[in-house]
Design a protein around this motif. Structure first.
Motif, PDB file in Angstrom:
ATOM      1  N   GLN A  42       0.830  -1.210   0.000  1.00  0.00           N
ATOM      2  CA  GLN A  42       0.000   0.000   0.000  1.00  0.00           C
ATOM      3  C   GLN A  42       0.862   1.256   0.000  1.00  0.00           C
ATOM      4  N   ILE A  43       0.370   2.308  -0.669  1.00  0.00           N
ATOM      5  CA  ILE A  43       0.950   3.646  -0.557  1.00  0.00           C
ATOM      6  C   ILE A  43      -0.021   4.483   0.257  1.00  0.00           C
ATOM      7  N   HIS A  44       0.499   5.164   1.256  1.00  0.00           N
ATOM      8  CA  HIS A  44      -0.329   6.036   2.088  1.00  0.00           C
ATOM      9  C   HIS A  44      -0.376   7.421   1.454  1.00  0.00           C
ATOM     10  N   GLU A  45      -1.552   7.859   1.072  1.00  0.00           N
ATOM     11  CA  GLU A  45      -1.713   9.125   0.364  1.00  0.00           C
ATOM     12  C   GLU A  45      -1.244  10.325   1.178  1.00  0.00           C
ATOM     13  N   SER A  46      -1.370  10.268   2.481  1.00  0.00           N
ATOM     14  CA  SER A  46      -1.021  11.427   3.311  1.00  0.00           C
ATOM     15  C   SER A  46       0.466  11.778   3.251  1.00  0.00           C
ATOM     16  N   ASN A  47       1.333  10.771   3.215  1.00  0.00           N
ATOM     17  CA  ASN A  47       2.776  11.040   3.222  1.00  0.00           C
ATOM     18  C   ASN A  47       3.543  10.248   2.162  1.00  0.00           C
ATOM     19  N   LYS A  48       2.827   9.512   1.327  1.00  0.00           N
ATOM     20  CA  LYS A  48       3.401   8.722   0.218  1.00  0.00           C
ATOM     21  C   LYS A  48       4.331   7.604   0.685  1.00  0.00           C
ATOM     22  N   SER A  49       4.257   7.223   1.963  1.00  0.00           N
ATOM     23  CA  SER A  49       5.072   6.106   2.434  1.00  0.00           C
ATOM     24  C   SER A  49       4.530   4.793   1.871  1.00  0.00           C
ATOM     25  N   LEU A  50       5.392   3.792   1.842  1.00  0.00           N
ATOM     26  CA  LEU A  50       5.044   2.476   1.308  1.00  0.00           C
ATOM     27  C   LEU A  50       5.011   1.476   2.456  1.00  0.00           C
ATOM     28  N   THR A  51       3.926   0.730   2.566  1.00  0.00           N
ATOM     29  CA  THR A  51       3.831  -0.351   3.546  1.00  0.00           C
ATOM     30  C   THR A  51       3.753  -1.674   2.798  1.00  0.00           C
ATOM     31  N   ILE A  52       4.598  -2.607   3.210  1.00  0.00           N
ATOM     32  CA  ILE A  52       4.563  -3.964   2.663  1.00  0.00           C
ATOM     33  C   ILE A  52       4.247  -4.896   3.833  1.00  0.00           C
ATOM     34  N   ASN A  53       3.102  -5.548   3.757  1.00  0.00           N
ATOM     35  CA  ASN A  53       2.674  -6.495   4.780  1.00  0.00           C
ATOM     36  C   ASN A  53       3.113  -7.900   4.388  1.00  0.00           C
TER      37      ASN A  53
END
Length: 70
Positions: A42-53
């Motif tokens: 996922q990319i978080h729209e608020s800060n453009k960080s990337l999360t990989i679960n």
């Protein structure tokens, strides 16, 4: 960054841009665009960080965020 298989990681994006410009932040792994499925990756729209679960061996590589001109 080091992590183990099945863990979750959050990678910050340090790109600065004017949100009113016609640019898009994209994430790449080893110079190939990452397929964002909005479930495991996922990319978080608020800060453009990337999360990989649920990391797997296929996630190993160099991830970076960059700007794309639309």
């Amino acid at each position: 960054m080091e992590a183990n298989v099945s863990e979750t990681v959050n990678l910050p994006c340090s790109v600065l841009w004017d949100p009113s410009s016609d640019l898009e932040v994209i994430w790449r792994k080893d110079n190939i665009n990452i397929d964002i499925d909005n479930q495991r990756i996922q990319i978080h729209e608020s800060n453009k960080s990337l999360t990989i679960n649920n990391l797997n061996h296929g996630d190993k590589g160099k991830q970076n965020c960059c700007l794309k001109v639309n």
